[in-house]
Motif scaffolding. Structure first.
Motif, short mmCIF file in Angstrom:
data_model
loop_
_atom_site.label_atom_id
_atom_site.label_comp_id
_atom_site.label_asym_id
_atom_site.label_seq_id
_atom_site.Cartn_x
_atom_site.Cartn_y
_atom_site.Cartn_z
N ARG A 31 0.83 -1.21 0.00
CA ARG A 31 0.00 0.00 0.00
C ARG A 31 0.87 1.26 0.00
NH1 ARG A 31 -5.40 0.81 3.30
NH2 ARG A 31 -6.32 1.60 1.42
N LEU A 32 1.94 1.27 0.79
CA LEU A 32 2.84 2.43 0.80
C LEU A 32 3.49 2.64 -0.57
CD1 LEU A 32 4.60 2.25 4.27
CD2 LEU A 32 3.06 4.02 3.44
N ILE A 33 3.93 1.56 -1.20
CA ILE A 33 4.53 1.68 -2.54
C ILE A 33 3.52 2.23 -3.53
CG2 ILE A 33 5.47 0.36 -4.47
CD1 ILE A 33 6.86 -1.44 -2.35
N MET A 34 2.27 1.76 -3.45
CA MET A 34 1.22 2.27 -4.33
C MET A 34 1.04 3.77 -4.11
SD MET A 34 -2.77 1.14 -4.58
CE MET A 34 -3.18 1.93 -3.04
N LEU A 35 1.03 4.20 -2.85
CA LEU A 35 0.90 5.63 -2.55
C LEU A 35 2.10 6.43 -3.03
CD1 LEU A 35 -0.65 5.40 1.02
CD2 LEU A 35 -1.77 6.28 -1.03
N ILE A 36 3.30 5.89 -2.82
CA ILE A 36 4.53 6.57 -3.28
C ILE A 36 4.46 6.79 -4.79
CG2 ILE A 36 7.01 6.27 -3.67
CD1 ILE A 36 7.04 4.75 -0.93
N ASN A 37 4.13 5.75 -5.53
CA ASN A 37 4.07 5.85 -7.00
C ASN A 37 2.99 6.82 -7.45
OD1 ASN A 37 6.15 4.01 -7.25
ND2 ASN A 37 4.80 2.27 -7.56
N ALA A 38 1.81 6.76 -6.82
CA ALA A 38 0.70 7.63 -7.21
C ALA A 38 1.00 9.10 -6.91
CB ALA A 38 -0.58 7.20 -6.51
N VAL A 39 1.52 9.37 -5.73
CA VAL A 39 1.81 10.76 -5.35
C VAL A 39 2.97 11.32 -6.19
CG1 VAL A 39 2.62 12.24 -3.47
CG2 VAL A 39 0.84 10.54 -3.05
N SER A 40 3.98 10.50 -6.46
CA SER A 40 5.09 10.95 -7.30
C SER A 40 4.58 11.34 -8.69
CB SER A 40 6.14 9.84 -7.44
OG SER A 40 6.74 9.56 -6.19
N ALA A 41 3.73 10.51 -9.27
CA ALA A 41 3.17 10.81 -10.60
C ALA A 41 2.30 12.06 -10.56
CB ALA A 41 2.37 9.62 -11.11
N ILE A 43 2.52 14.65 -8.47
CA ILE A 43 3.37 15.83 -8.31
C ILE A 43 3.98 16.23 -9.64
CG2 ILE A 43 5.55 16.67 -7.31
CD1 ILE A 43 4.77 15.06 -4.76
N GLU A 44 4.53 15.26 -10.37
CA GLU A 44 5.13 15.58 -11.67
C GLU A 44 4.08 16.07 -12.67
OE1 GLU A 44 9.24 13.10 -11.78
OE2 GLU A 44 7.54 12.16 -12.78
N SER A 45 2.89 15.49 -12.62
CA SER A 45 1.81 15.94 -13.50
C SER A 45 1.40 17.38 -13.17
CB SER A 45 0.61 15.00 -13.36
OG SER A 45 -0.47 15.46 -14.12
N PHE A 46 1.28 17.69 -11.90
CA PHE A 46 0.91 19.04 -11.47
C PHE A 46 1.96 20.05 -11.91
CE2 PHE A 46 1.14 22.51 -8.40
CZ PHE A 46 -0.14 23.02 -8.48
N LEU A 47 3.23 19.70 -11.75
CA LEU A 47 4.32 20.61 -12.12
C LEU A 47 4.52 20.69 -13.63
CD1 LEU A 47 6.95 19.69 -9.38
CD2 LEU A 47 5.48 21.72 -9.47
N GLY A 48 4.05 19.69 -14.35
CA GLY A 48 4.21 19.67 -15.80
C GLY A 48 5.63 19.35 -16.23
N ARG A 49 6.38 18.66 -15.36
CA ARG A 49 7.75 18.28 -15.69
C ARG A 49 8.19 17.14 -14.81
NH1 ARG A 49 11.79 20.57 -12.20
NH2 ARG A 49 13.28 20.24 -13.84
N ASN A 50 9.24 16.48 -15.24
CA ASN A 50 9.82 15.40 -14.47
C ASN A 50 10.84 15.96 -13.49
OD1 ASN A 50 8.39 13.42 -15.91
ND2 ASN A 50 9.89 13.51 -17.55
N ILE A 51 10.87 15.42 -12.29
CA ILE A 51 11.76 15.92 -11.24
C ILE A 51 13.12 15.22 -11.30
CG2 ILE A 51 12.09 16.21 -8.76
CD1 ILE A 51 9.86 17.94 -10.01
N LEU A 52 13.12 13.89 -11.31
CA LEU A 52 14.37 13.15 -11.29
C LEU A 52 14.98 13.07 -12.69
CD1 LEU A 52 13.44 10.27 -8.83
CD2 LEU A 52 14.54 12.45 -8.35
N SER A 53 16.28 12.97 -12.74
CA SER A 53 17.03 12.95 -13.99
C SER A 53 16.61 11.77 -14.88
CB SER A 53 18.53 12.86 -13.70
OG SER A 53 19.26 12.93 -14.88
N ARG A 54 16.40 12.04 -16.16
CA ARG A 54 16.06 11.03 -17.15
C ARG A 54 16.84 11.31 -18.42
NH1 ARG A 54 10.97 12.13 -14.58
NH2 ARG A 54 9.88 10.25 -13.96
N ASP A 55 16.89 10.32 -19.30
CA ASP A 55 17.53 10.51 -20.61
C ASP A 55 16.52 11.03 -21.61
OD1 ASP A 55 19.93 9.53 -19.65
OD2 ASP A 55 19.54 7.49 -20.31
N TYR A 56 16.91 12.04 -22.37
CA TYR A 56 16.06 12.63 -23.40
C TYR A 56 16.88 12.84 -24.66
CZ TYR A 56 13.05 13.95 -19.51
OH TYR A 56 12.26 13.93 -18.40
#
Length: 88
Positions: A31-41, A43-56
């Protein structure tokens, strides 16, 4: 369910947070992992950008002195090219 690669926290920190707020941990790891994943997604959706480093890969048309990139901050550059020739 595994933590998302780009989760903004991890299970251990979430467990520590929950134990600091209550006398017992009534949340299962799943349940905690589900919450972590949902809240992380969310937050990034609200900000309109990815927070952690990714390859582009971004392509821009030349001819300007400056270019604005879509993804920031830039943490590393692998290649800059003009046409098919490497520039940097």
């Amino acid at each position: 369910m595994p933590e998302n690669t780009y989760a903004l926290t991890d299970l251990a920190r979430a467990q520590e947070f929950m134990l600091a707020r209550t006398s017992s941990n009534n949340y299962s790891d799943e349940r905690l992992i589900m919450l972590i994943n949902a809240v992380s997604a969310e937050i990034e959706s609200f900000l309109g950008r990815n927070i952690l480093s990714r390859d582009y890969t971004e392509y821009v048309n030349g001819g300007e002195f400056q270019h604005t990139v879509s993804n920031f901050p830039i943490t590393a550059i692998t290649r800059v090219a003009w046409g098919h020739a490497f520039v940097l």
